[in-house]
Design an enzyme around this catalytic site. Structure first.
Site: not given
Ligand code: DGL
Length: 268
Positions: A12-13, A44-45, A75-76, A156, A188-190
């Site tokens: 993931d990011s 990453y988003g 990571c989505n 984060e 989003c996995t966060h």
């Molecule tokens: N956890 C991420 C996702 O599922 C990454 C979010 C990010 O880095 O913007 O998209």
């Protein structure tokens, strides 16, 4: 050659994929995990597809070098922008899995959803991957999408279960796009980290889908169907980050009830 006791690789990011790592560990305690959090390139988003593909391929190479039997894009943003490219890149060296398809199947097969909300990063929402795949499997479902880009930096930075995060959650979830939804996909996995706060915003009237659990069950079934389940754990889980963040350690400890084996490793 893949060996059943080889680790599952996931990336993931940042800390987001830990929600999935934790769900996999709880369901499959005999599996060893190697996790890569690309904190140097987070979020990453907000990145282009080209950048997300390039980071994802680099991490995939690293996980392949570590003999992972399967690699889960946890990571989505990367799952919806880089899955096909990463799959092609890995060839037959390891199976590549993503976090979007198991949730799409779960939602498309459910009988009690009609008006589904979807929240995620800009990269995930703009890709339209979720609505396209859900509607191709079940055209009677309505999917209402909203990008919620402040959630990742907020999480984060450790702003959870407090007034600031409650205000941001309220501000996003009260938008018109999410009016009248009966269920909500945390795309989003966060976001499972703030799942309780989100459920509370809706007074528990909206089904806030536990996406990490769905993905973990999918991994269990996938490993079982492909005869890849480990029967005994060989060694400890290992966590890598491309840049150190204080919160990564802290959240890792919360999820795994102990200090995690964390190392900074730049792969670029
Ligand atoms: N956890 C991420 C996702 O599922 C990454 C979010 C990010 O880095 O913007 O998209």
């Amino acid at each position: 050659m893949s060996n059943n006791s080889n680790p599952i690789g996931l990336f993931d990011s940042g800390v987001g994929g830990l929600t999935v790592a934790h769900a996999i560990s709880s369901l499959l305690p005999q599996e060893r995990l190697i996790y890569y959090g690309d904190t140097a390139h987070l979020p990453y988003g907000d990145k282009s597809k080209k950048a997300i593909v390039s980071y994802s391929k680099g991490i995939t190479d690293f996980l392949l070098d570590n003999n992972c039997k399967v690699i889960l894009i946890a990571c989505n943003s990367a799952s919806s922008n880089a899955y096909e490219e990463v799959k092609k890149h890995a060839g037959n060296k390891a199976k590549i899995l993503n976090v979007v398809d198991p949730v799409v199947d779960f939602v498309a097969e459910s009988t009690d959803m009609k008006n589904v909300g979807l929240i995620g990063t800009k990269a995930t929402i703009n890709s339209n991957t979720y609505p396209d795949r859900i509607q191709s499997k079940n055209s009677s479902l309505i999917v209402n999408s909203l990008a919620t880009p402040l959630f990742v930096p907020m999480i984060e930075e450790g702003f959870v279960f407090d007034d600031i995060s409650n205000a941001i959650i309220r501000s996003y979830l009260s938008r018109n796009e999410l009016k009248d939804i009966d269920s909500l996909i945390l795309g989003c996995t966060h976001y499972p980290i703030i799942r309780n706060q989100i459920s509370r915003y809706y007074n528990f009237d909206v089904n806030v889908i536990d996406t990490s659990r769905i993905v973990a069950e999918y991994i269990r079934d996938f490993l079982g169907d492909n005869d890849l389940l480990s029967t005994s754990r060989k060694g400890k889980d290992k966590f890598y980050v491309s840049d150190h963040t204080l919160y990564f350690d802290a959240i890792g400890r919360i999820f795994f009830n102990q200090s995690i084996d964390l190392e900074k490793k730049s792969i670029w």
